[in-house]
Design an enzyme around this catalytic site. Structure first.
Site, PDB file in Angstrom:
ATOM      1  N   HIS A  57      -9.308  83.837 -35.251  1.00  0.00           N
ATOM      2  CA  HIS A  57      -7.836  83.651 -35.014  1.00  0.00           C
ATOM      3  C   HIS A  57      -7.230  83.574 -33.578  1.00  0.00           C
ATOM      4  CE1 HIS A  57      -7.130  85.079 -39.636  1.00  0.00           C
ATOM      5  NE2 HIS A  57      -8.243  84.384 -39.580  1.00  0.00           N
ATOM      6  N   ARG A  58      -6.212  83.073 -33.612  1.00  0.00           N
ATOM      7  CA  ARG A  58      -5.474  83.126 -32.218  1.00  0.00           C
ATOM      8  C   ARG A  58      -5.076  84.772 -32.230  1.00  0.00           C
ATOM      9  NH1 ARG A  58      -0.377  79.099 -30.166  1.00  0.00           N
ATOM     10  NH2 ARG A  58      -0.203  80.161 -28.324  1.00  0.00           N
TER      11      ARG A  58
END
Length: 215
Positions: free
Chosen positions: A85-86
């Site tokens: 995930h970012r």
């Protein structure tokens, strides 16, 4: 006369259908498997090995590369870069994948964490239910204990275990490890391998190792 299992067969031993040579499964993009590497699964079907490579999306380009003569036990899982995930904002929640207008925050590929290829060397033993995280390199001859999670690189001929996996011990002295990496027995032809099986499985002294190097 040399005898050896046929490396082109899915099942090296037709009487044991819980073990298969995974190189002989249908090919999959960005996955490379060496000769004689097997997956063993007593509770399911070993042909389902690819199910254990998770979040592996071709457009990301990351590869899973596994060398020759590896022993991969039941329940081993490879987590690939598509799971990331970012992480540079206040939240890691992936709003964009749920659409409904949230796709306006779809990240660019370069904004996502990318750890690179996952590399498993030759003659590596992965115990049951081991998890390998993205971008990890596990060196030749290493052993990963059951139920471990590997989050960082493992040196050749090293035993690791735990969550996160840490070094338990080296299998051999530094001198022997250097010689073994020079030997690269996994690249021998079948005749030479057959002639030296006894030394490979039951001897671990420097003199024998040097003899094999000079053979």
């Amino acid at each position: 006369m040399t005898t050896a299992p046929n490396k082109h067969n899915l099942y090296p031993n037709e009487n044991i259908r819980t073990v298969c040579y995974i190189k002989n499964l249908p090919s999959r993009p960005n996955v490379e498997i060496g000769d004689y590497t097997y997956y063993s699964d007593n509770s399911n079907s070993p042909e389902n090995f690819y199910d254990h490579i998770q979040h592996h999306y071709e457009f990301l380009g990351d590869k899973l590369i596994i060398g020759k003569f590896c022993a991969i036990a039941e329940g081993v899982t490879f987590i690939m870069n598509g799971a990331n995930h970012r992480m540079d904002g206040f939240t890691t929640y992936p709003f964009n994948i749920f659409a409904g207008g949230w796709e306006k925050v779809t990240p660019m590929l370069e904004e996502l964490p990318f750890k690179g290829d996952t590399l498993i060397g030759n003659d590596v033993w992965l115990g049951q239910n081991v998890t390998i995280m993205p971008g990890v390199t596990i060196g030749d001859g290493a052993i990963v204990a059951t139920n471990s999670t590997v989050v960082r690189n493992v040196e050749p001929y090293t035993i690791v275990g735990g969550n996160p996996a840490s070094v338990i011990k080296k299998r051999f002295s530094d001198e022997m490890i250097t010689l073994l990496l020079e030997l690269q027995w996994w690249n021998w032809d079948e005749n030479k391998l057959f002639d030296h099986l006894e030394q490979l499985v039951s001897v671990n002294d420097i003199a024998t190792l040097k003899m094999l190097l000079n053979d």
